[in-house]
Design a protein around this motif. Structure first.
Motif, PDB file in Angstrom:
ATOM      1  N   VAL A  92       0.796  -1.225   0.166  1.00 23.27           N
ATOM      2  CA  VAL A  92      -0.054  -0.027   0.250  1.00 23.27           C
ATOM      3  C   VAL A  92       1.015   1.237   0.055  1.00 23.27           C
ATOM      4  O   VAL A  92       1.568   1.355   0.748  1.00 23.27           O
ATOM      5  N   THR A  93       0.669   2.090  -0.785  1.00 25.03           N
ATOM      6  CA  THR A  93       1.495   3.407  -0.904  1.00 25.03           C
ATOM      7  C   THR A  93       1.430   4.343   0.102  1.00 25.03           C
ATOM      8  O   THR A  93       0.118   4.494   0.602  1.00 25.03           O
ATOM      9  N   GLN A  94       2.445   4.611   0.661  1.00 31.23           N
ATOM     10  CA  GLN A  94       2.293   5.803   1.735  1.00 31.23           C
ATOM     11  C   GLN A  94       2.692   7.185   1.118  1.00 31.23           C
ATOM     12  O   GLN A  94       3.655   7.389   0.338  1.00 31.23           O
ATOM     13  N   HIS A  95       1.763   7.960   1.352  1.00 34.99           N
ATOM     14  CA  HIS A  95       2.044   9.379   0.888  1.00 34.99           C
ATOM     15  C   HIS A  95       2.600  10.287   2.014  1.00 34.99           C
ATOM     16  O   HIS A  95       2.175   9.990   3.101  1.00 34.99           O
ATOM     17  N   ALA A  96       3.188  11.305   1.678  1.00 34.17           N
ATOM     18  CA  ALA A  96       3.910  12.356   2.346  1.00 34.17           C
ATOM     19  C   ALA A  96       2.682  13.008   3.037  1.00 34.17           C
ATOM     20  O   ALA A  96       1.756  13.102   2.161  1.00 34.17           O
ATOM     21  N   ALA A  97       2.886  13.573   4.178  1.00 32.46           N
ATOM     22  CA  ALA A  97       1.659  14.415   4.620  1.00 32.46           C
ATOM     23  C   ALA A  97       1.791  15.683   3.920  1.00 32.46           C
ATOM     24  O   ALA A  97       2.761  16.096   3.547  1.00 32.46           O
ATOM     25  N   GLY A  98       0.459  16.594   3.638  1.00 29.80           N
ATOM     26  CA  GLY A  98       0.575  17.665   2.932  1.00 29.80           C
ATOM     27  C   GLY A  98      -0.567  18.464   3.179  1.00 29.80           C
ATOM     28  O   GLY A  98      -1.342  18.089   4.192  1.00 29.80           O
ATOM     29  N   PRO A  99      -1.150  19.461   2.374  1.00 32.15           N
ATOM     30  CA  PRO A  99      -2.370  19.963   2.751  1.00 32.15           C
ATOM     31  C   PRO A  99      -3.375  19.190   2.921  1.00 32.15           C
ATOM     32  O   PRO A  99      -4.711  19.483   3.556  1.00 32.15           O
ATOM     33  N   ASN A 100      -3.388  18.084   2.046  1.00 33.17           N
ATOM     34  CA  ASN A 100      -4.690  17.008   2.222  1.00 33.17           C
ATOM     35  C   ASN A 100      -5.007  16.800   3.670  1.00 33.17           C
ATOM     36  O   ASN A 100      -6.187  16.952   3.957  1.00 33.17           O
ATOM     37  N   GLU A 101      -4.068  16.555   4.342  1.00 32.92           N
ATOM     38  CA  GLU A 101      -4.201  16.355   5.783  1.00 32.92           C
ATOM     39  C   GLU A 101      -5.052  17.400   6.595  1.00 32.92           C
ATOM     40  O   GLU A 101      -5.968  17.234   7.259  1.00 32.92           O
ATOM     41  N   VAL A 102      -4.423  18.596   6.401  1.00 29.27           N
ATOM     42  CA  VAL A 102      -5.082  19.752   6.891  1.00 29.27           C
ATOM     43  C   VAL A 102      -6.429  19.930   6.409  1.00 29.27           C
ATOM     44  O   VAL A 102      -7.522  19.987   7.324  1.00 29.27           O
ATOM     45  N   VAL A 103      -6.743  19.954   5.201  1.00 32.68           N
ATOM     46  CA  VAL A 103      -8.161  20.045   4.810  1.00 32.68           C
ATOM     47  C   VAL A 103      -9.030  19.002   5.436  1.00 32.68           C
ATOM     48  O   VAL A 103     -10.059  19.423   5.472  1.00 32.68           O
ATOM     49  N   GLY A 104      -8.750  17.905   5.218  1.00 35.76           N
ATOM     50  CA  GLY A 104      -9.422  16.755   5.959  1.00 35.76           C
ATOM     51  C   GLY A 104      -9.794  16.915   7.469  1.00 35.76           C
ATOM     52  O   GLY A 104     -10.706  16.796   7.571  1.00 35.76           O
ATOM     53  N   GLY A 105      -8.726  17.284   7.960  1.00 36.01           N
ATOM     54  CA  GLY A 105      -8.947  17.632   9.380  1.00 36.01           C
ATOM     55  C   GLY A 105      -9.851  18.712   9.573  1.00 36.01           C
ATOM     56  O   GLY A 105     -10.569  18.707  10.535  1.00 36.01           O
ATOM     57  N   LEU A 106      -9.782  19.765   8.799  1.00 34.27           N
ATOM     58  CA  LEU A 106     -10.561  20.948   9.087  1.00 34.27           C
ATOM     59  C   LEU A 106     -12.104  20.374   8.861  1.00 34.27           C
ATOM     60  O   LEU A 106     -13.064  20.805   9.377  1.00 34.27           O
ATOM     61  N   ALA A 107     -12.256  19.568   7.740  1.00 34.18           N
ATOM     62  CA  ALA A 107     -13.532  19.103   7.456  1.00 34.18           C
ATOM     63  C   ALA A 107     -14.206  18.301   8.527  1.00 34.18           C
ATOM     64  O   ALA A 107     -15.333  18.542   8.967  1.00 34.18           O
ATOM     65  N   CYS A 108     -13.326  17.289   9.126  1.00 35.99           N
ATOM     66  CA  CYS A 108     -13.748  16.415   9.828  1.00 35.99           C
ATOM     67  C   CYS A 108     -14.053  17.287  11.254  1.00 35.99           C
ATOM     68  O   CYS A 108     -15.228  17.168  11.836  1.00 35.99           O
ATOM     69  N   GLY A 109     -13.239  18.231  11.736  1.00 37.43           N
ATOM     70  CA  GLY A 109     -13.544  18.864  12.872  1.00 37.43           C
ATOM     71  C   GLY A 109     -14.785  19.788  12.838  1.00 37.43           C
ATOM     72  O   GLY A 109     -15.510  20.038  13.620  1.00 37.43           O
ATOM     73  N   MET A 110     -15.034  20.494  11.667  1.00 35.60           N
ATOM     74  CA  MET A 110     -16.186  21.306  11.169  1.00 35.60           C
ATOM     75  C   MET A 110     -17.267  20.504  11.531  1.00 35.60           C
ATOM     76  O   MET A 110     -18.209  21.114  11.964  1.00 35.60           O
ATOM     77  N   ILE A 111     -17.271  19.081  10.979  1.00 37.92           N
ATOM     78  CA  ILE A 111     -18.630  18.245  11.075  1.00 37.92           C
ATOM     79  C   ILE A 111     -18.739  18.119  12.764  1.00 37.92           C
ATOM     80  O   ILE A 111     -19.857  18.312  13.277  1.00 37.92           O
ATOM     81  N   ALA A 112     -17.547  18.053  13.095  1.00 38.78           N
ATOM     82  CA  ALA A 112     -17.697  17.579  14.722  1.00 38.78           C
ATOM     83  C   ALA A 112     -18.326  18.889  15.439  1.00 38.78           C
ATOM     84  O   ALA A 112     -19.324  18.538  16.476  1.00 38.78           O
ATOM     85  N   GLY A 113     -17.779  19.875  15.212  1.00 39.64           N
ATOM     86  CA  GLY A 113     -18.092  21.209  15.936  1.00 39.64           C
ATOM     87  C   GLY A 113     -19.447  21.484  15.387  1.00 39.64           C
ATOM     88  O   GLY A 113     -20.385  21.964  16.285  1.00 39.64           O
ATOM     89  N   GLY A 114     -19.974  21.019  14.023  1.00 37.75           N
ATOM     90  CA  GLY A 114     -21.379  21.390  13.652  1.00 37.75           C
ATOM     91  C   GLY A 114     -22.414  20.699  14.752  1.00 37.75           C
ATOM     92  O   GLY A 114     -23.571  21.176  14.737  1.00 37.75           O
ATOM     93  N   GLY A 115     -22.152  19.663  15.297  1.00 40.95           N
ATOM     94  CA  GLY A 115     -22.867  18.856  16.148  1.00 40.95           C
ATOM     95  C   GLY A 115     -23.456  19.600  17.158  1.00 40.95           C
ATOM     96  O   GLY A 115     -24.740  19.941  17.752  1.00 40.95           O
ATOM     97  N   LEU A 116     -22.409  20.718  17.792  1.00 42.59           N
ATOM     98  CA  LEU A 116     -22.656  21.382  18.790  1.00 42.59           C
ATOM     99  C   LEU A 116     -23.690  22.694  18.465  1.00 42.59           C
ATOM    100  O   LEU A 116     -24.255  23.191  19.160  1.00 42.59           O
ATOM    101  N   SER A 117     -23.107  23.284  17.163  1.00 43.29           N
ATOM    102  CA  SER A 117     -23.837  24.287  16.463  1.00 43.29           C
ATOM    103  C   SER A 117     -25.619  24.026  16.372  1.00 43.29           C
ATOM    104  O   SER A 117     -26.352  24.587  17.054  1.00 43.29           O
ATOM    105  N   LEU A 118     -25.823  22.546  15.965  1.00 42.63           N
ATOM    106  CA  LEU A 118     -27.033  22.295  16.012  1.00 42.63           C
ATOM    107  C   LEU A 118     -27.611  22.041  17.307  1.00 42.63           C
ATOM    108  O   LEU A 118     -28.884  22.292  17.530  1.00 42.63           O
TER     109      LEU A 118
END
Lengths: 613, 276
Positions: free
Chosen positions: A91-117
């Motif tokens: 399985v190819t291992q990718h170096a970390a990059g902006p992808n991780e940050v964007v993914g984290g941001l989206a993930c966290g935003m949904i998680a925070g969205g729970g409290l918003s709701l």
């Protein structure tokens, strides 16, 4: 890239990393799923009223309370976790990059969205009926005192921020990541240990230090946090890997050298534990004594569960028998007989009584196996408590009123150990812990210990190999019972009164959780488990360092246990053997990859392993 | 060998007492008779093979002797004493050890520990000895270890050296079978019951193990009962062969006799197969 990598501890195949993935190339369904899980958990935490109840505990003076901290952890964890790449051959291992940050941001935003709701729902609907636990202050906490729409925006933003920082953590190299994690943990740790530190600083005349570090009303001050972060981060960078190499070197020491190093470590630990209480105040000593009592109980249960593999869910029974018999033997107020023995003399009788009770309960129970045995022990644990509570025996044990005014433990007429002086209690507990450690350590490395191991592995075969499994298991049960009775006898002298309600089934469960969490079968693990769970979160009735948690203790125990079973079933500090049992398949695969496995030797000649370990 | 064969004759039996004897032994599972009135004698220093088609009751015989299953009728006599009603561990300590058809090692214990723990019934240091770390305790521990190492050395270089401290699950299949035998030897038996010791091994390995079974008797003096499907092995090792079918002994004697017995051929190949 591979050339600059630090040598890993195990010779694994390190493939070069592929280029980072594009920022938006995500499996969005996975992101949504992880985010939603975090969001649900956030809402659950909020509705359990944890943020409000814990808001009173300041962590970093003006900005962060424990209540908000618990709401930050999950988006951060989800953001970090989504960047995880499966490490597998092919399985190819990718170096970390902006992808991780964007993914984290989206993930966290949904998680925070729970409290918003949640904030919107709370503001517009009456949710008090089915969900009774949360207090109306929750809405204020979520909106920071503003209008509901503010909560919507701010929690999306906070979630996104926390999630993104989780992703950013992936970008850091191993060294800076370690430094960052150390910094954060140091600040949180300092805040958690505040009362302990202040107490110790008082004793050591270091008030100047803690006065700077902690604010007057609790919490680490801003500058204090910064300095602490800088110092710990610096230490992490300077001492990088040194701790690990030292430990590896210790593990690789041979025979006599190894035992000398171990003896040195044990002496050092003992010295700290003996000297520390002298400088500590009442609060710390009380805490240490409570932790010690549970260490003692956990060590006893560890013999039963960890060594012999008997899942005992009613261990509290022996704690109760120890407490009650010590109470009856020493207290003048004991209803039926009151021989008023000195504590040490009484202890001998207590050991005999508990040993007999262990035999009596064990004899029928031990013939069962697995689940059946667990259920039956659960039953006996309750039966013992109900007997102490019953009217039938209230002439002996005082029924629900229990036995009160139990004198302290008189040690050779030198001192009297009672709850009023927790330092002495701690020393007494320490002595018995040392005894319990010695007993478990010796027995594990004996003929009996090997027999326990064999019974744990395969009872039928153990029996066929000439081991009297009934006797051997019964012996484990009795040893466990006696170690538990020590704890009970000290408990009676410390608290000065025993009631049936002190021996609820919950105590059994908590001790078991301590053993499982710390690392079943490992003495150090069991001690670590007690220190973390009982010391920080608190025991069934004893407050820990985070006294605010007391209401949510069981919730957190449960969550920790679930997480532990998924991530690290062998426990915090596992025994080598347990790890082996739980990861047999992976370890066999690893050995195969390293070419260490013992291949099918068809040639008749003796096989040579390619790599000598 | 001839001397052993002579001793198996009825006249000699009167002189020499069998080591193990089953008298009209029956084992029933519900209505099924897994063993039916089985009479069997094993003499000291003898290697006896038990063969028979699947379901003939071979493993049940081992289970009955080691008290893993309850016998419904008859008697099992070992060295003149009945084994009926004893717990499996008492049977082992009286001198009968066994291996299992589907290798059952203590997988997470090391190779050495597997052998050490099997000496349990021959050692006696109790918890107090261990707690007080008495001289007797230390001496016995050293003895247990020495004995275990000696037993492992019997298998050549395969189970010794660095491998002694590795968990048993890392062993190859053939080595697991060897360790099972080592474990049985560690209980210091007079009689070893080997349940399909070469099953799943390649020809070279089974040839080696066949030699090993002979050496077990010659060097260690064990009487051995082997359940085996590999007729090459049976021919090679057996002083005597016992054939079971449906729990009944249908033939007994040396290999050549048994192999040509029409009843045996019928049991293995079906009715009519023995006819020309």
């Amino acid at each position: 890239m591979t050339a600059t990598l630090p040598p890993t501890s195990s010779p694994q195949l390190e493939a070069p990393l592929a280029a980072p993935r594009p920022a938006l190339a995500h499996d969005w369904r996975r992101i949504a799923r992880m985010g939603s899980i975090a969001a649900f958990a956030q809402v659950f935490i909020a509705l359990s009223n944890m943020p409000v109840a814990l808001d009173g505990r300041t962590m970093v003076k003006p900005v962060l309370s424990l209540g908000y901290l618990v709401l930050l952890i999950l988006p951060f964890a989800a953001g970090y976790r989504q960047g995880h790449q499966t490490k597998l051959e092919g399985v190819t291992q990718h170096a970390a990059g902006p992808n991780e940050v964007v993914g984290g941001l989206a993930c966290g935003m949904i998680a925070g969205g729970g409290l918003s709701l949640l904030a919107v729902l709370l503001a517009n609907f009456d949710l008090r009926d089915p969900l009774v636990n949360w207090s109306p202050i929750l809405l204020d906490t979520l909106t920071f005192g503003n209008a509901p729409w503010f909560a919507v925006v701010i929690w999306l933003a906070i979630g996104a921020g926390a999630g993104a920082s989780g992703g950013v953590l992936r970008l850091l190299g191993p060294r800076s990541r370690r430094a960052t994690v150390t910094m954060v943990l140091a600040v949180i740790g300092a805040a958690v240990l505040e009362s302990l530190m202040v107490d110790l600083a008082d004793g050591l005349r270091l008030e100047a230090l803690t006065d700077r570090l902690y604010a007057k009303r609790g919490g680490v001050t801003w500058p204090g946090a910064l300095v602490l972060a800088a110092v710990s981060g610096g230490l992490a960078v300077v001492g990088r890997g040194r701790f690990r190499t030292a430990r590896a070197r210790l593990a690789n020491l041979e025979g006599a050298k190894r035992s000398r190093a171990n003896a040195g470590l044990i002496l050092a630990a003992a010295a700290v534990l003996i000297v520390l209480p002298l400088f500590a105040g009442k609060l710390t000593n009380e805490l240490l004594a409570n932790v010690g009592l549970f260490v003692l109980l956990a060590l006893g249960l560890n013999v039963v569960v960890g060594l012999a593999g008997i899942l005992d869910l009613g261990y509290v029974a022996f704690f109760a028998v120890g407490s009650y018999s010590a109470a009856v033997l020493t207290a003048a107020t004991s209803p039926k007989i009151s021989p008023e023995m000195p504590w040490l003399v009484a202890l001998i009788v207590v050991v005999v009584i508990t040993g007999l009770v262990g035999l009596f309960i064990g004899a029928p129970v031990i013939r069962m196996r697995g689940d059946y045995l667990a259920i039956v022990t659960l039953g006996f644990g309750e039966i013992i408590r109900l007997l102490f509570q019953s009217d039938w025996l209230s002439g002996w044990f005082g029924g629900a009123q229990g036995i009160t005014l139990i004198p302290g433990a008189n040690i050779f007429g030198l001192t009297e150990v009672s709850g009023t002086d927790p330092r002495r209690v701690f020393y007494l507990v320490l002595a018995f812990c040392a005894l319990a450690i010695y007993v478990s350590w010796r027995l594990e490395r004996s003929r009996l210990g090997r027999a326990w191991m064999a019974v744990r592995e395969d009872e039928t075969v153990a029996e066929a190999m000439g081991i009297n499994t009934v006797n051997v298991k019964l012996l484990a049960f009795v040893v466990g019972a006696i170690l538990g009775s020590f704890s009970g006898a000290i408990f009676a002298a410390k608290v000065g009164s025993v009631f049936p309600s002190s021996f609820l089934i919950l105590v059994s469960i908590v001790i078991l959780v301590v053993v499982i969490f710390g690392g079943m079968g490992n003495i150090v693990g069991v001690i670590a488990g007690s220190a973390v769970l009982i010391g920080v979160l608190g025991g069934p009735k004893q407050p820990g360092l985070l006294a605010e948690f007391s209401e949510f203790k069981l919730l957190i125990y449960g969550a920790l246990l679930v997480w532990m079973m998924l991530a690290r079933p062998e426990g915090l500090i596992p025994s080598v053997r347990r790890t082996r049992e739980l990861h047999q398949v992976e370890m066999a695969q690893d050995a195969w990859l390293r070419g260490q496995v013992d291949g099918e030797d068809g040639g008749g000649g003796d096989p040579q392993p390619t790599v000598q370990p | 060998m001839t001397d052993v064969q002579a001793a198996t004759g009825p006249a000699a039996a009167a002189v020499r007492q069998p080591l193990l004897e089953t008298r009209r032994l029956s084992v029933e599972f519900g209505g099924l008779k897994a063993l039916d009135d089985l009479d069997l004698e094993i003499y000291e220093g003898e290697i006896v093979s038990v063969i028979g088609p699947n379901g003939a009751g071979k493993t049940t015989l081992f289970n009955a002797i080691t008290a893993t299953v309850e016998s419904s009728d008859g008697d099992i006599v070992f060295e003149g004493r009945s084994l009926l009603g004893l717990d499996p561990n008492r049977v082992t300590s009286s001198g009968i050890a066994r291996t299992f058809q589907n290798v059952r090692l203590f997988a997470n214990m090391s190779v050495l520990e597997n052998v050490m723990v099997s000496q349990h019934c021959r050692t006696k240091q109790h918890a107090f000895g261990a707690l007080l770390y008495t001289r007797a305790f230390r001496r016995e521990e050293a003895e247990i270890r020495q004995r275990a190492e000696k037993i492992l050395e019997f298998f050549g270089t395969r189970l010794v050296g660095y491998r002694m401290d590795q968990p048993a699950f890392t062993l190859s299949y053939a080595n697991r079978r060897r360790l099972e035998i080592a474990r049985a030897m560690a209980t210091q038996p007079k009689l070893i019951l080997l349940d399909e010791p070469v099953a799943g091994m390649n020809p070279v390995e089974s040839a080696e193990l066949t030699g090993l079974i002979g050496r077990l008797r010659d060097e260690w003096g064990f009487a051995i009962v082997v359940i085996e499907h590999d007729m090459g092995v049976v021919r090679e090792v057996s002083d005597r062969v016992v054939v079971l079918d449906h729990g009944v002994k249908i033939a007994e004697g040396d290999y050549a006799d048994v192999a040509n017995d029409p009843q045996v051929i019928e049991a293995y190949l079906g009715k009519g197969a023995g006819d020309p």
